[in-house]
Motif scaffolding. Structure first.
Motif, mmCIF file in Angstrom:
data_model
loop_
_atom_site.group_PDB
_atom_site.id
_atom_site.type_symbol
_atom_site.label_atom_id
_atom_site.label_comp_id
_atom_site.label_asym_id
_atom_site.label_seq_id
_atom_site.Cartn_x
_atom_site.Cartn_y
_atom_site.Cartn_z
ATOM 1 N N ASP A 69 0.849 -1.040 -0.080
ATOM 2 C CA ASP A 69 -0.072 -0.110 0.018
ATOM 3 C C ASP A 69 0.835 1.343 0.078
ATOM 4 O OD1 ASP A 69 -2.221 -1.418 -0.024
ATOM 5 O OD2 ASP A 69 -2.487 -1.369 2.068
ATOM 6 N N ALA A 70 1.811 1.294 0.903
ATOM 7 C CA ALA A 70 2.722 2.322 1.058
ATOM 8 C C ALA A 70 3.305 2.601 -0.580
ATOM 9 C CB ALA A 70 3.922 2.222 2.008
ATOM 10 N N MET A 71 3.831 1.608 -1.151
ATOM 11 C CA MET A 71 4.682 2.048 -2.373
ATOM 12 C C MET A 71 3.606 2.435 -3.345
ATOM 13 S SD MET A 71 6.794 -0.614 -4.499
ATOM 14 C CE MET A 71 7.939 -0.258 -5.746
ATOM 15 N N VAL A 72 2.237 1.906 -3.421
ATOM 16 C CA VAL A 72 1.370 2.344 -4.324
ATOM 17 C C VAL A 72 0.950 3.899 -4.026
ATOM 18 C CG1 VAL A 72 -0.987 2.476 -5.310
ATOM 19 C CG2 VAL A 72 0.412 0.198 -5.154
ATOM 20 N N GLU A 73 0.844 4.339 -2.846
ATOM 21 C CA GLU A 73 0.658 5.616 -2.409
ATOM 22 C C GLU A 73 1.889 6.653 -2.644
ATOM 23 O OE1 GLU A 73 -0.416 5.356 1.799
ATOM 24 O OE2 GLU A 73 -2.241 4.011 1.311
ATOM 25 N N GLY A 74 2.944 5.898 -2.463
ATOM 26 C CA GLY A 74 4.328 6.811 -2.981
ATOM 27 C C GLY A 74 4.336 6.998 -4.322
ATOM 28 N N MET A 75 3.962 6.128 -5.122
ATOM 29 C CA MET A 75 3.827 6.412 -6.482
ATOM 30 C C MET A 75 2.963 7.539 -6.982
ATOM 31 S SD MET A 75 4.967 2.851 -8.407
ATOM 32 C CE MET A 75 3.771 1.830 -7.617
ATOM 33 N N GLN A 76 1.748 7.403 -6.346
ATOM 34 C CA GLN A 76 0.861 8.352 -6.505
ATOM 35 C C GLN A 76 1.091 9.907 -6.076
ATOM 36 O OE1 GLN A 76 -2.523 6.413 -4.270
ATOM 37 N NE2 GLN A 76 -3.296 5.342 -6.131
ATOM 38 N N ARG A 77 2.106 9.730 -5.070
ATOM 39 C CA ARG A 77 2.296 11.374 -4.530
ATOM 40 C C ARG A 77 3.467 11.631 -5.526
ATOM 41 N NH1 ARG A 77 2.134 8.524 0.176
ATOM 42 N NH2 ARG A 77 4.418 8.021 0.368
ATOM 43 N N VAL A 78 4.422 10.994 -6.008
ATOM 44 C CA VAL A 78 5.288 11.193 -7.037
ATOM 45 C C VAL A 78 4.751 11.664 -8.270
ATOM 46 C CG1 VAL A 78 7.278 10.342 -8.554
ATOM 47 C CG2 VAL A 78 7.036 9.849 -5.982
ATOM 48 N N ALA A 79 3.546 11.118 -8.661
ATOM 49 C CA ALA A 79 3.010 11.389 -9.982
ATOM 50 C C ALA A 79 2.358 12.965 -9.797
ATOM 51 C CB ALA A 79 1.899 10.692 -10.372
ATOM 52 N N ILE A 80 1.831 12.927 -8.541
ATOM 53 C CA ILE A 80 1.099 14.508 -8.368
ATOM 54 C C ILE A 80 1.969 15.428 -8.097
ATOM 55 C CG2 ILE A 80 0.060 15.639 -6.164
ATOM 56 C CD1 ILE A 80 -1.540 13.222 -5.779
ATOM 57 N N GLU A 81 3.128 15.063 -7.467
ATOM 58 C CA GLU A 81 4.187 16.141 -7.338
ATOM 59 C C GLU A 81 4.779 16.448 -8.683
ATOM 60 O OE1 GLU A 81 4.329 18.205 -5.000
ATOM 61 O OE2 GLU A 81 2.831 16.928 -3.645
ATOM 62 N N ALA A 82 5.248 15.554 -9.503
ATOM 63 C CA ALA A 82 5.560 15.798 -10.755
ATOM 64 C C ALA A 82 4.689 16.698 -11.581
ATOM 65 C CB ALA A 82 5.872 14.145 -11.634
ATOM 66 N N ARG A 83 3.524 16.340 -11.700
ATOM 67 C CA ARG A 83 2.453 17.195 -12.452
ATOM 68 C C ARG A 83 2.495 18.902 -11.929
ATOM 69 N NH1 ARG A 83 -0.857 12.460 -11.779
ATOM 70 N NH2 ARG A 83 -0.823 11.343 -13.762
ATOM 71 N N ARG A 84 2.667 18.868 -10.508
ATOM 72 C CA ARG A 84 2.711 20.214 -9.938
ATOM 73 C C ARG A 84 3.707 20.739 -10.375
ATOM 74 N NH1 ARG A 84 0.462 18.561 -3.944
ATOM 75 N NH2 ARG A 84 -1.590 18.624 -4.432
ATOM 76 N N ALA A 85 5.104 20.069 -10.492
ATOM 77 C CA ALA A 85 6.183 20.760 -10.820
ATOM 78 C C ALA A 85 6.250 21.076 -12.091
ATOM 79 C CB ALA A 85 7.456 19.678 -10.362
#
Length: 117
Positions: A69-85
């Protein structure tokens, strides 16, 4: 850049192909595959993600479920932050490639441990 998962388990592989059929995994599909994965673990071990297991195996399984679960959530956070960046397209592709290498590491870890049981 894409990563395609296949399974020797025919039912799981068929499910993965259905998810892949539109080149997009929806939140509903992601939740469904997580639920099915947890159900399979529970059916085999009697362990659930929120269980307080008394055995070392049960504790290891609970930890693995939490880490998945943590890995999937981590990938979701990376995708969100990459879009924000607002990464440029070439940097997005480089990031995808880097994460694919991490997923390759996870699969290789499975092959060197669980697959050898």
């Amino acid at each position: 850049m894409s990563l395609i998962l296949t399974s020797s388990n025919k039912a799981l592989d068929a499910y993965l192909r259905r998810i892949d059929s539109d080149d997009s995994t929806s939140p509903v599909e992601l939740q469904a595959i997580r639920d099915q994965a947890d159900e399979h673990v529970n059916a085999v071990t009697g362990v659930t993600a929120n269980a307080d297991s008394l055995t070392p195996l049960g504790k290891a399984i609970v930890q693995l479920l939490a880490e998945a679960d943590a890995m999937v959530e981590g990938m979701q956070r990376v995708a969100i932050e990459a879009r924000r960046a607002k990464l440029l397209p070439d940097r997005r592709e480089e990031l995808k490639e880097a994460i694919e290498h991490q997923i390759g590491y996870v699969v290789a870890g499975y092959q060197s441990s669980i697959q050898r049981l």
